[in-house]
Design a protein around this motif. Sequence first.
Motif, PDB file in Angstrom:
ATOM      1  N   ASP A 434      41.930  41.551  38.977  1.00 38.65           N
ATOM      2  CA  ASP A 434      42.614  41.756  40.260  1.00 38.65           C
ATOM      3  C   ASP A 434      42.103  40.787  41.322  1.00 38.65           C
ATOM      4  O   ASP A 434      42.884  40.224  42.105  1.00 38.65           O
ATOM      5  CB  ASP A 434      42.400  43.199  40.738  1.00 38.65           C
ATOM      6  N   GLU A 435      40.782  40.570  41.346  1.00 37.52           N
ATOM      7  CA  GLU A 435      40.223  39.646  42.326  1.00 37.52           C
ATOM      8  C   GLU A 435      40.679  38.212  42.052  1.00 37.52           C
ATOM      9  O   GLU A 435      40.974  37.448  42.996  1.00 37.52           O
ATOM     10  CB  GLU A 435      38.698  39.727  42.289  1.00 37.52           C
ATOM     11  N   GLU A 437      43.486  37.258  40.621  1.00 41.00           N
ATOM     12  CA  GLU A 437      44.889  37.117  41.002  1.00 41.00           C
ATOM     13  C   GLU A 437      45.022  36.981  42.516  1.00 41.00           C
ATOM     14  O   GLU A 437      45.835  36.211  43.019  1.00 41.00           O
ATOM     15  CB  GLU A 437      45.679  38.334  40.509  1.00 41.00           C
ATOM     16  N   LEU A 438      44.196  37.732  43.260  1.00 42.63           N
ATOM     17  CA  LEU A 438      44.237  37.632  44.717  1.00 42.63           C
ATOM     18  C   LEU A 438      43.788  36.259  45.181  1.00 42.63           C
ATOM     19  O   LEU A 438      44.409  35.645  46.061  1.00 42.63           O
ATOM     20  CB  LEU A 438      43.356  38.727  45.322  1.00 42.63           C
ATOM     21  N   LEU A 439      42.697  35.747  44.578  1.00 43.66           N
ATOM     22  CA  LEU A 439      42.201  34.416  44.941  1.00 43.66           C
ATOM     23  C   LEU A 439      43.215  33.335  44.596  1.00 43.66           C
ATOM     24  O   LEU A 439      43.403  32.375  45.347  1.00 43.66           O
ATOM     25  CB  LEU A 439      40.873  34.137  44.241  1.00 43.66           C
ATOM     26  N   LEU A 441      46.427  33.682  44.453  1.00 45.42           N
ATOM     27  CA  LEU A 441      47.529  33.780  45.413  1.00 45.42           C
ATOM     28  C   LEU A 441      47.147  33.123  46.727  1.00 45.42           C
ATOM     29  O   LEU A 441      47.946  32.393  47.328  1.00 45.42           O
ATOM     30  CB  LEU A 441      47.884  35.257  45.623  1.00 45.42           C
ATOM     31  N   GLU A 442      45.925  33.366  47.184  1.00 51.14           N
ATOM     32  CA  GLU A 442      45.471  32.734  48.424  1.00 51.14           C
ATOM     33  C   GLU A 442      45.398  31.224  48.279  1.00 51.14           C
ATOM     34  O   GLU A 442      45.733  30.475  49.199  1.00 51.14           O
ATOM     35  CB  GLU A 442      44.105  33.295  48.811  1.00 51.14           C
TER      36      GLU A 442
END
Length: 628
Positions: A434-435, A437-439, A441-442
């Motif tokens: 999850d982390e 994927e967030l990174l 995306l950013e």
Amino acid sequence: MLRLPKLQIRSVVKTRPLQLNATRLLATSRKFAPAAACITLNQQKATYFTALWKTTAILTAVSLTYGLSNSNVLALENSDPLGDAICQAIVHNDFKALKRLAEDPKFSPNVYHRYGWTPLQVAVIQDNEPMVKFLLDKGADPNLEDQYYPRSHQAANTRQVDFSEDLLPYRDYREYTALHYAVIICNPNIVKMLLDHLADPLVRNSHGLTPREYLYYVERFTGEQNLEIEKLLHDKENSYPKDKAEHDERQRKAQLLKEKEYRKKHPLEDALKDRIVGQLGPIHALASAIRRKQNGWHDEEHPLVFLFCGSSGVGKTELAKALAQHLHGKQLDKGFIRIDMSEFQHKHDVSRFIGSPPGYVGYDEGGQLTEKLKECPNAVVLLDEVEKAHPDVLTIMLQLFDEGRITDGKGTTVECKDAIFVMTSNLAQHEIADEAELLRLEASVSSDAQTTGTSAVIEPKSGSDKDDDDKKVERQISLSRKFIQHVIHPILYEHFRRDEFLGRINEVLFFLPFSDEELREITSRELSRWAEKARTRHGITMTWEPEVVDVLADGYNIRYGARSIKYEVERKVVNLIAKANENDEVLDGGRVHLVVDKSMDKKDRICKLEIPERGGEKPSSGGWFSKS
């Protein structure tokens, strides 16, 4: 049965009489009388052998009957035919043939003749200085021992032809080295060449004699002193230990330099990237640690220990395999030890790990880990799914990781400080995914994203140059130190519940889910793998349009990793081709082309099979799913 009387003759290199009966007097009569040395007998000795010559002639006729019945030839097991060919070239003094054989990639000057002698020993006993020098320059080992032992008439006859006609065919020549044979022929030049190539002057033959002690018997037999040879041997006996140590040290340094040059030309990172898609962070971290170890910049008292964390199917096990393949090559069967830690979930499974103590079932079998480490102390050890092991098994690993040794059930200590231990775990896989994927995306919307980490983001390179528009630059993302300390480490500690275990791990490497570009690379590799199988098994040419890769990559499941792509290719591509092959729509020698059905909605697009060439009627070499 006729019992023949025994004869006694005094051997050149023995102080006691040598017992010979008819069964041991089967050599040709013209060569039976000379003693074990290739020395012309003095006239003073001729009288001694006259009676023996007459007796030999009488016994030969009777002996042949026995010799024919005893035709079983006991040669060396696993002998190399090349050894026989090399020895034949030397005996016939055919230098051109020897050089031609040396050009063979499989050539080795240290192969054995099927009856136990080496090419160098043949060249020495033939008194052929050029060939001796040639073989030594090619890396012949002067300390290899003769393994000849008389076991049959045919073997004795082969020795007369393929080795030397001037040696007793039924004498025990085991443990004779090239230096012993150089003493026999009394050639100081050959003796010096052998000594210069670190021939051991202290080695003893089957009769317990060193070359210099053997020389005394030769001198006593011939009546001639070989002071030059004796001085060479005596001087070398005093200096050999020091010379050998210096030579070994030079060889070690030369080997290290050679390995270093190879590593510079073939970096470990490149070898790992050829096998692993993405995961640049773990690859570079692992390669850096191995490089420190290979160049002596490591703590030699402790083995390297890694923990690979991440989702299933992201390359953790494959990276360990790739590392073992690079380090051990052809010795991969011993150099790579894989243990599924899910098989050690109970307390009593510790005995299977290190071996049962005396008196318990399985004591003779040893432990799954300890027995393999005994064979290869510098192996790459993969401890798969370590979080599933019983805590008592982890306790055993504390000593293993801290001191580089482990005591098995028999009480034997196994040293493994040079081993590399890789543990894999799925702990915190959801948090890591999850982390990441967030990174990612950013990073896709900000050019200021962090650039020091473990997974690649591919973006077009900016610039006015037209060629640069097609180039891509790798940008990396990483899990922040704060996230690792506040999220990952608590999860690891909650499971293992011991800081001393986690503290013995050199590096914890995190494997992130694949990016879109990496998914397309994985899909292309999987299609290429099946295209190769189609070609080799069925002669079918398999091609596809670029859109097929995108459609198949959409089947990626972040929880299953690269395996989901593999299954997607099998369901949507291999099934189509296998069915067409089963229905004879495409045969051996045909061609298939994969396209995307554009008539369907973009989200529901599927692959279609086009068959430009049906192929011939050649019989298939095996089923589509058979092993290649």
